[in-house]
Design a protein around this motif. Structure first.
Motif, PDB file in Angstrom:
ATOM      1  N   VAL A 177       0.858  -1.269  -0.079  1.00  0.00           N
ATOM      2  CA  VAL A 177      -0.105   0.029  -0.043  1.00  0.00           C
ATOM      3  C   VAL A 177       0.974   0.964   0.133  1.00  0.00           C
ATOM      4  O   VAL A 177       1.756   1.222   0.583  1.00  0.00           O
ATOM      5  CB  VAL A 177      -1.087   0.055   1.226  1.00  0.00           C
ATOM      6  N   GLU A 178       0.649   2.156  -0.991  1.00  0.00           N
ATOM      7  CA  GLU A 178       1.486   3.324  -0.958  1.00  0.00           C
ATOM      8  C   GLU A 178       0.432   4.528  -1.046  1.00  0.00           C
ATOM      9  O   GLU A 178      -0.079   4.670  -2.272  1.00  0.00           O
ATOM     10  CB  GLU A 178       2.103   3.408  -2.030  1.00  0.00           C
ATOM     11  N   MET A 179       0.311   5.250   0.153  1.00  0.00           N
ATOM     12  CA  MET A 179      -0.786   6.354   0.221  1.00  0.00           C
ATOM     13  C   MET A 179      -0.115   7.692   0.397  1.00  0.00           C
ATOM     14  O   MET A 179      -1.037   8.783   0.669  1.00  0.00           O
ATOM     15  CB  MET A 179      -1.699   5.947   1.219  1.00  0.00           C
ATOM     16  N   ILE A 180       1.016   7.705   0.372  1.00  0.00           N
ATOM     17  CA  ILE A 180       1.791   8.920   0.594  1.00  0.00           C
ATOM     18  C   ILE A 180       1.422   9.930  -0.874  1.00  0.00           C
ATOM     19  O   ILE A 180       1.704   9.420  -1.977  1.00  0.00           O
ATOM     20  CB  ILE A 180       3.313   8.954   0.718  1.00  0.00           C
ATOM     21  N   GLY A 181       1.067  11.198  -0.233  1.00  0.00           N
ATOM     22  CA  GLY A 181       0.603  12.246  -1.462  1.00  0.00           C
ATOM     23  C   GLY A 181      -0.897  12.019  -1.900  1.00  0.00           C
ATOM     24  O   GLY A 181      -1.198  12.616  -2.742  1.00  0.00           O
ATOM     25  N   HIS A 182      -1.710  10.903  -1.217  1.00  0.00           N
ATOM     26  CA  HIS A 182      -3.084  10.710  -1.799  1.00  0.00           C
ATOM     27  C   HIS A 182      -3.828  11.840  -1.404  1.00  0.00           C
ATOM     28  O   HIS A 182      -3.811  11.931  -0.139  1.00  0.00           O
ATOM     29  CB  HIS A 182      -3.403   9.317  -1.363  1.00  0.00           C
ATOM     30  N   ASN A 183      -4.805  12.600  -2.177  1.00  0.00           N
ATOM     31  CA  ASN A 183      -5.652  13.444  -1.767  1.00  0.00           C
ATOM     32  C   ASN A 183      -7.082  12.979  -1.738  1.00  0.00           C
ATOM     33  O   ASN A 183      -7.510  12.393  -2.723  1.00  0.00           O
ATOM     34  CB  ASN A 183      -5.450  14.587  -2.845  1.00  0.00           C
ATOM     35  N   TRP A 184      -7.540  12.590  -0.468  1.00  0.00           N
ATOM     36  CA  TRP A 184      -8.900  12.415  -0.312  1.00  0.00           C
ATOM     37  C   TRP A 184      -9.888  13.079  -0.774  1.00  0.00           C
ATOM     38  O   TRP A 184     -11.078  12.624  -1.084  1.00  0.00           O
ATOM     39  CB  TRP A 184      -9.046  12.241   1.200  1.00  0.00           C
ATOM     40  N   PHE A 185      -9.658  14.337  -1.207  1.00  0.00           N
ATOM     41  CA  PHE A 185     -10.590  15.326  -1.309  1.00  0.00           C
ATOM     42  C   PHE A 185     -10.618  15.555  -2.777  1.00  0.00           C
ATOM     43  O   PHE A 185     -11.107  16.606  -3.345  1.00  0.00           O
ATOM     44  CB  PHE A 185     -10.675  16.640  -0.624  1.00  0.00           C
ATOM     45  N   ALA A 186      -9.922  14.850  -3.689  1.00  0.00           N
ATOM     46  CA  ALA A 186      -9.866  15.074  -5.198  1.00  0.00           C
ATOM     47  C   ALA A 186     -11.323  14.567  -5.612  1.00  0.00           C
ATOM     48  O   ALA A 186     -11.309  15.053  -6.933  1.00  0.00           O
ATOM     49  CB  ALA A 186      -8.684  14.031  -5.885  1.00  0.00           C
ATOM     50  N   SER A 187     -11.792  13.689  -4.982  1.00  0.00           N
ATOM     51  CA  SER A 187     -13.045  13.429  -5.543  1.00  0.00           C
ATOM     52  C   SER A 187     -14.184  13.326  -4.479  1.00  0.00           C
ATOM     53  O   SER A 187     -13.967  13.276  -3.201  1.00  0.00           O
ATOM     54  CB  SER A 187     -13.185  11.625  -5.863  1.00  0.00           C
TER      55      SER A 187
END
Length: 328
Positions: A177-187
């Protein structure tokens, strides 16, 4: 003297005294006018405060929804014009409004279901732990419940930050799992899921404390009898615990629906005061129409439709409570 003469005659019981004549009941004492007025006198201060605090805004809201009222009318350059049901026709004929209604209903249902399920599980678990653990958990629940909404929203905003969020860092420690930099508010769906977690986090303490108080009223004898009859944990909960808690569950569910349908600061603060279209709920949509588009009349119409929708929920709640009262 023969043998028949030596027998002792049977004793005849004395006759029972006749019951005293029934005394006719006097007429029932009727409630005096002063006794009937006492509850209203006690409620008068509360009703007066409600009328003063909520009466004028509600009347003004209804009045605005039937008028043409924009910035020109706000600053007094033009008088307000009555337009009848034109504002409601425009709102109900707008596809964006119905998309917001559907999004609000899905959001509220998700919040209510998760709140009630998590709250019930925690309340049931608290019945199985020692006293000091229960005290610590209750202190933590009250502390989280008393946290201001703006502070809680800011904390969640930091937890789910794309660059420095703790949640992304924890998820990235999982294998593959690689979630660094994931923007939860992009959708919209992911962002609303985060806001839903925030709403549930703030609502669970009240549900847990209320259900814990209700669980103390469940008779232990009935639970033991159900276990002796072969019922498992789920059977005891379904057939013994849940029927006793039904009035409390109905009340909490209805209050949660009303609160979650009126969510505003969580969305407003999480999106920096400018919620995007995919984050709009009925409360923020009404606010944008009134104070961003400067169409105060249409914003009032949306707010009034929201009130009518919530009144339907309250009517269902009152009907269920009356049914429960009749059964008891």
């Amino acid at each position: 003297m023969s043998a028949a003469d030596t027998t002792t005659p049977a004793k005849v019981p004395p006759p029972r005294p006749a019951p005293p004549p029934a005394v006719p009941e006097g007429p029932r004492r009727r409630r005096t006018s002063s006794g009937a007025a006492t509850p209203w006198l006690l409620l008068a201060p509360c009703l007066l405060v409600l009328v003063l605090v909520m009466g004028y805004p509600l009347v003004h809201l209804v009045t605005l929804s039937f008028e043409k009222f924009g910035q020109s009318q706000l600053w007094g350059f033009q008088p307000a014009e009555s337009v009848g049901f034109a504002n409601f026709t425009d709102v109900l004929g707008d596809g964006e409004f119905w998309a917001v209604v559907l999004r609000t209903i899905v959001f509220a249902v998700g919040c209510v279901v998760f709140t009630m399920v998590v709250g019930m599980l925690i309340a049931l678990l608290l019945q199985q732990v020692s006293g000091w653990v229960k005290t610590l958990v209750n202190i933590a629940l009250v502390a989280s419940w008393g946290m201001p909404v703006v502070v809680a929203t800011t904390v969640f905003k930091w937890l789910f930050d794309s660059d420095y969020g703790v949640f992304n860092a924890l998820l990235s420690k999982l294998p593959g799992v690689e979630m660094i930099g994931h923007n939860w508010f992009a959708s919209g769906p992911q962002g609303l899921a985060v806001i839903m977690l925030l709403v549930v986090w703030g609502a669970v303490p009240f549900v847990v404390i209320t259900l814990s108080a209700g669980l103390t009223q469940v008779p232990k004898e009935l639970q033991e009898a159900a276990r002796l009859d072969g019922a498992g944990s789920w059977g005891v909960f379904r057939h013994v615990t849940l029927p006793v808690l039904k009035p409390i569950v109905v009340m909490l569910t209805t209050l949660s629906v009303i609160w979650d349908m009126g969510v505003f600061p969580q969305v407003f603060v999480m999106r920096g005061g400018h919620p995007e279209a995919e984050f709009q709920l009925l409360t923020t949509y009404s606010y944008d129409r009134a104070f961003v588009v400067n169409d105060y009349a249409q914003g009032s119409a949306i707010a009034l439709l929201t009130v009518v929708l919530l009144l339907g929920v309250v009517a269902v709640y009152m009907r269920q409570m009356l049914k429960i009262g009749e059964v008891e």
